[in-house]
Design a protein around this motif. Structure first.
Motif, PDB file in Angstrom:
ATOM      1  N   ALA A 156       0.695  -1.207   0.169  1.00 53.54           N
ATOM      2  CA  ALA A 156      -0.101  -0.020   0.136  1.00 53.54           C
ATOM      3  C   ALA A 156       0.767   1.445  -0.060  1.00 53.54           C
ATOM      4  CB  ALA A 156      -0.911  -0.160   1.233  1.00 53.54           C
ATOM      5  N   ALA A 157       1.866   1.224   0.799  1.00 56.55           N
ATOM      6  CA  ALA A 157       2.645   2.405   0.778  1.00 56.55           C
ATOM      7  C   ALA A 157       3.499   2.762  -0.497  1.00 56.55           C
ATOM      8  CB  ALA A 157       3.781   2.193   1.862  1.00 56.55           C
ATOM      9  N   ALA A 158       4.031   1.651  -1.142  1.00 55.81           N
ATOM     10  CA  ALA A 158       4.557   1.952  -2.501  1.00 55.81           C
ATOM     11  C   ALA A 158       3.297   2.219  -3.582  1.00 55.81           C
ATOM     12  CB  ALA A 158       5.112   0.496  -3.008  1.00 55.81           C
ATOM     13  N   ALA A 159       2.352   1.643  -3.568  1.00 51.31           N
ATOM     14  CA  ALA A 159       1.223   2.290  -4.523  1.00 51.31           C
ATOM     15  C   ALA A 159       1.086   3.731  -4.101  1.00 51.31           C
ATOM     16  CB  ALA A 159      -0.013   1.303  -4.067  1.00 51.31           C
ATOM     17  N   ALA A 160       1.033   4.104  -2.923  1.00 52.61           N
ATOM     18  CA  ALA A 160       0.708   5.463  -2.508  1.00 52.61           C
ATOM     19  C   ALA A 160       1.633   6.434  -3.007  1.00 52.61           C
ATOM     20  CB  ALA A 160       0.239   5.614  -0.951  1.00 52.61           C
ATOM     21  N   GLY A 161       3.046   5.821  -2.845  1.00 55.13           N
ATOM     22  CA  GLY A 161       4.067   6.608  -3.495  1.00 55.13           C
ATOM     23  C   GLY A 161       4.353   7.036  -4.884  1.00 55.13           C
ATOM     24  N   CYS A 162       3.742   5.682  -5.629  1.00 52.05           N
ATOM     25  CA  CYS A 162       3.870   5.805  -6.963  1.00 52.05           C
ATOM     26  C   CYS A 162       2.752   6.707  -7.457  1.00 52.05           C
ATOM     27  CB  CYS A 162       3.666   4.325  -7.611  1.00 52.05           C
ATOM     28  SG  CYS A 162       4.933   3.440  -7.387  1.00 52.05           S
ATOM     29  N   PHE A 163       1.390   6.655  -6.504  1.00 56.01           N
ATOM     30  CA  PHE A 163       0.445   7.672  -7.009  1.00 56.01           C
ATOM     31  C   PHE A 163       0.869   8.903  -7.156  1.00 56.01           C
ATOM     32  CE2 PHE A 163      -3.549   9.637  -5.654  1.00 56.01           C
ATOM     33  CZ  PHE A 163      -4.231   9.590  -6.824  1.00 56.01           C
ATOM     34  N   TRP A 164       1.591   9.275  -5.658  1.00 58.80           N
ATOM     35  CA  TRP A 164       1.854  10.723  -5.447  1.00 58.80           C
ATOM     36  C   TRP A 164       2.795  11.274  -6.583  1.00 58.80           C
ATOM     37  CZ3 TRP A 164       6.702  12.280  -4.041  1.00 58.80           C
ATOM     38  CH2 TRP A 164       6.716  13.778  -3.548  1.00 58.80           C
ATOM     39  N   ALA A 165       3.897  10.353  -6.790  1.00 59.94           N
ATOM     40  CA  ALA A 165       4.803  10.476  -7.914  1.00 59.94           C
ATOM     41  C   ALA A 165       4.375  11.003  -8.954  1.00 59.94           C
ATOM     42  CB  ALA A 165       5.918   9.501  -8.149  1.00 59.94           C
ATOM     43  N   ILE A 166       3.328  10.342  -9.514  1.00 58.00           N
ATOM     44  CA  ILE A 166       2.784  10.866 -11.093  1.00 58.00           C
ATOM     45  C   ILE A 166       1.720  11.902 -11.060  1.00 58.00           C
ATOM     46  CG2 ILE A 166       3.163   8.443 -11.981  1.00 58.00           C
ATOM     47  CD1 ILE A 166       0.011   7.896 -11.524  1.00 58.00           C
ATOM     48  N   GLY A 167       1.660  12.635  -9.547  1.00 58.91           N
ATOM     49  CA  GLY A 167       0.780  13.823  -9.621  1.00 58.91           C
ATOM     50  C   GLY A 167      -0.534  13.579  -9.202  1.00 58.91           C
ATOM     51  N   GLY A 168      -0.746  12.391  -8.442  1.00 54.89           N
ATOM     52  CA  GLY A 168      -2.162  12.281  -8.060  1.00 54.89           C
ATOM     53  C   GLY A 168      -2.539  12.905  -6.539  1.00 54.89           C
ATOM     54  N   SER A 169      -3.801  13.023  -6.345  1.00 53.33           N
ATOM     55  CA  SER A 169      -4.036  14.033  -5.413  1.00 53.33           C
ATOM     56  C   SER A 169      -4.895  13.166  -4.167  1.00 53.33           C
ATOM     57  CB  SER A 169      -4.843  15.254  -5.513  1.00 53.33           C
ATOM     58  OG  SER A 169      -5.473  15.919  -4.682  1.00 53.33           O
ATOM     59  N   PHE A 170      -4.327  13.098  -3.079  1.00 53.72           N
ATOM     60  CA  PHE A 170      -5.143  12.165  -2.036  1.00 53.72           C
ATOM     61  C   PHE A 170      -6.418  12.939  -1.645  1.00 53.72           C
ATOM     62  CE2 PHE A 170      -0.727  10.424  -1.944  1.00 53.72           C
ATOM     63  CZ  PHE A 170      -1.066   9.245  -1.882  1.00 53.72           C
ATOM     64  N   ALA A 171      -6.187  14.372  -1.683  1.00 48.86           N
ATOM     65  CA  ALA A 171      -7.465  15.178  -1.091  1.00 48.86           C
ATOM     66  C   ALA A 171      -8.687  14.829  -1.587  1.00 48.86           C
ATOM     67  CB  ALA A 171      -7.010  16.724  -1.257  1.00 48.86           C
ATOM     68  N   ASP A 172      -8.671  14.602  -3.123  1.00 42.47           N
ATOM     69  CA  ASP A 172      -9.703  14.480  -3.613  1.00 42.47           C
ATOM     70  C   ASP A 172     -10.367  12.900  -3.313  1.00 42.47           C
ATOM     71  OD1 ASP A 172      -9.247  16.578  -5.239  1.00 42.47           O
ATOM     72  OD2 ASP A 172      -8.247  15.727  -6.922  1.00 42.47           O
ATOM     73  N   GLN A 173      -9.654  12.186  -2.486  1.00 44.52           N
ATOM     74  CA  GLN A 173     -10.198  10.876  -2.406  1.00 44.52           C
ATOM     75  C   GLN A 173     -10.217  10.564  -0.593  1.00 44.52           C
ATOM     76  OE1 GLN A 173      -8.809   7.707  -5.008  1.00 44.52           O
ATOM     77  NE2 GLN A 173      -7.579   8.896  -6.026  1.00 44.52           N
ATOM     78  N   ALA A 174     -10.210  11.738  -0.042  1.00 49.96           N
ATOM     79  CA  ALA A 174     -10.087  11.546   1.434  1.00 49.96           C
ATOM     80  C   ALA A 174     -11.377  10.998   1.802  1.00 49.96           C
ATOM     81  CB  ALA A 174     -10.077  13.094   2.069  1.00 49.96           C
ATOM     82  N   ASP A 175     -12.456  11.154   1.532  1.00 57.58           N
ATOM     83  CA  ASP A 175     -13.569  10.633   2.274  1.00 57.58           C
ATOM     84  C   ASP A 175     -13.708   9.035   1.908  1.00 57.58           C
ATOM     85  OD1 ASP A 175     -14.501  13.111   3.013  1.00 57.58           O
ATOM     86  OD2 ASP A 175     -15.642  13.466   1.188  1.00 57.58           O
ATOM     87  N   GLU A 176     -13.425   8.843   0.745  1.00 59.00           N
ATOM     88  CA  GLU A 176     -13.485   7.211   0.207  1.00 59.00           C
ATOM     89  C   GLU A 176     -12.222   6.654   1.215  1.00 59.00           C
ATOM     90  OE1 GLU A 176     -13.333   9.583  -1.817  1.00 59.00           O
ATOM     91  OE2 GLU A 176     -15.051   9.326  -3.023  1.00 59.00           O
ATOM     92  N   LEU A 177     -11.020   7.001   1.270  1.00 56.24           N
ATOM     93  CA  LEU A 177      -9.909   6.529   2.000  1.00 56.24           C
ATOM     94  C   LEU A 177     -10.593   6.416   3.661  1.00 56.24           C
ATOM     95  CD1 LEU A 177      -6.838   8.380   0.707  1.00 56.24           C
ATOM     96  CD2 LEU A 177      -7.540   5.708   0.413  1.00 56.24           C
TER      97      LEU A 177
END
Length: 456
Positions: A156-177
């Motif tokens: 999960a940490a590696a996936a989150a790191g890759c998502f962040w590296a390509i410019g993904g935004s966690f703020a848009d998915q905060a409620d789902e997370l």
């Protein structure tokens, strides 16, 4: 206060804890890999089939916002070697590394892939449910609770790191997370609890078997000790008894005649009794080792010569007939020494002889050749080859597994070759098998060379 001494003690304690944690992690990985071994090929097959199928589903039948043919192609590529897990596990390059490779596959295929795809798809219903399924698969495949959370967190940490590296935004998915994280955590914790209970039951069963075998071994060793003590006592006093007989005869006392050949025969019988009691103790040790899955005690090992082991095995093996004995030829090559146990080596050869003679009898043809050689790398080898029916390629990778037997039910226990591998590893060596169906089966036993013992 002595700060250097205090910090030294704290540092020592931290190192000790880190060493304990390292040992714990390695043991957990090995245990989980052993538990997952029957499912490795099936998991790889599912990955190879499912990735292209679901790629078509999520691009054609029910299109999702994001799909990646490259991620799925890489998933298939890294899973392909695991389709041949029995062969890969026995290959020299992979031996000892299969556990790490298995966990890398699991980390990538389950938590990393599904969490990354869920993030890229905004935790849509399809991918939220798929990630839940991945959590359950992780629990089923990894088994050990410590490794379950280690794999899940790492992926999960590696996936989150890759998502962040390509410019993904966690703020848009905060409620789902926030909503889904407790559900995924519950699946991991709940599954680990059930697995832990299953592990306790398995350990209790193994403990009961070990206890029963230990009781039987103890009950057998007691009369064996008495027999051996009695035989040694007879060996000690037999010459004195015979001397008394000679004196009585010289004095003209009425004693029945006893030939010197009879005396020698009695000595031979007593030596055989001593030898067989020692060998029976080795068999009991073998049963205990296989029941408790422990390692062989090497504290009593000494320098042993292979020639003496082979000749001792051939002299003591209970051949059914003279014809059966003529099927075995010992082609004395270069004798060599190794650090081990002559009794264990003889028992190992007994297992090879028993298996080979059984299959030769079934095929009603063939013979057995045993010879030695020195490899270019400096190690020594013992070859054990029979020209019987050979071993099926599908069976060959599994012959060293504990409790696996290619013989009909009731003919084999499946511990002989597993014990042979354990013995060779305790000697610092190795045992491998090569076979051609319908032509031959050959076991190659490798021993590390000993300095100052190169020649007999």
């Amino acid at each position: 206060m002595n700060w250097p001494r205090l910090t030294g003690r704290l540092g020592f304690g931290l190192k000790a804890r880190l060493r304990w944690l390292r040992v714990r992690v390695i043991a957990a990985m090995e245990q989980s890999a052993a538990y997952s071994r029957p499912n490795m090929q099936l998991f790889a097959l599912v990955a190879v089939i499912a990735h292209p199928v679901y790629y078509l589903c999520w691009t054609e039948l029910s299109p999702q916002p994001f799909e990646s043919v490259w991620l799925r192609a890489f998933s298939i590529v890294i899973a392909l070697p695991m389709l041949f897990e029995p062969y890969v596990s026995n290959a020299g390059l992979w031996r000892g590394r299969i556990t790490l490779y298995w966990f890398l596959i699991v980390v990538y295929q389950l938590p990393f892939f599904f969490v990354f795809m869920s993030l890229m798809n905004g935790f849509s219903t399809v991918w939220a449910l798929s990630t839940m399924a991945a959590c359950l698969f992780t629990v089923l495949l990894v088994f050990d609770w410590l490794m379950v959370f280690g794999v899940a967190i790492a992926g999960a940490a590696a996936a989150a790191g890759c998502f962040w590296a390509i410019g993904g935004s966690f703020a848009d998915q905060a409620d789902e997370l926030i909503a889904l994280a407790p559900i995924y955590l519950f699946a991991l914790i709940g599954g680990s609890i059930f697995n832990y209970k299953a592990e306790i039951v398995a350990r209790e069963k193994l403990g009961a078997i070990t206890s029963a075998v230990g009781t039987i071994a103890h009950e057998l060793r007691t009369p064996l000790l008495s027999i051996r003590s009695g035989a040694r006592g007879l060996q000690t006093y037999l010459p004195a008894l015979f001397e008394g007989y000679e004196l009585a005869r010289d004095k003209g006392l009425p004693v029945p005649p006893v030939r010197t050949a009879h005396l020698r025969q009695m000595h031979s019988v007593l030596e055989r009794i001593n030898g067989e009691t020692e060998y029976t103790n080795v068999i009991l040790d073998m049963l205990l080792i296989n029941a408790s899955r422990t390692t062989i005690d090497t504290s009593t090992f000494d320098v042993v010569r292979i020639g003496a082991c082979v000749e001792g095995a051939l002299a003591r093996y209970p051949f059914h007939s003279d014809r059966e004995r003529t099927l075995v030829s010992w082609e004395k090559g270069t004798d060599f020494a190794f650090h081990g146990s002559q009794l264990l080596m003889i028992h190992l050869l007994f297992n090879l002889l028993k298996n080979a003679l059984y299959f030769l009898a079934q095929a009603d043809r063939g013979d057995i050749r045993i010879w030695t050689e020195r490899s270019p790398a400096g190690a020594h080898r013992l070859h054990f080859r029979d020209t019987g029916p050979g071993i099926d390629p599908d069976v060959l990778p599994r012959i060293f597994e504990r409790f696996y037997s290619a013989m009909p039910r009731g003919q084999g226990t499946g511990i002989g070759l597993a014990f042979a591998r354990l013995v060779m590893e305790s000697f610092g060596g190795d045992i491998r098998c090569h076979s051609a169906l319908g032509r031959y089966t050959e076991f190659v036993l490798s021993f590390p060379a000993l300095e100052n013992h190169e020649h007999g």
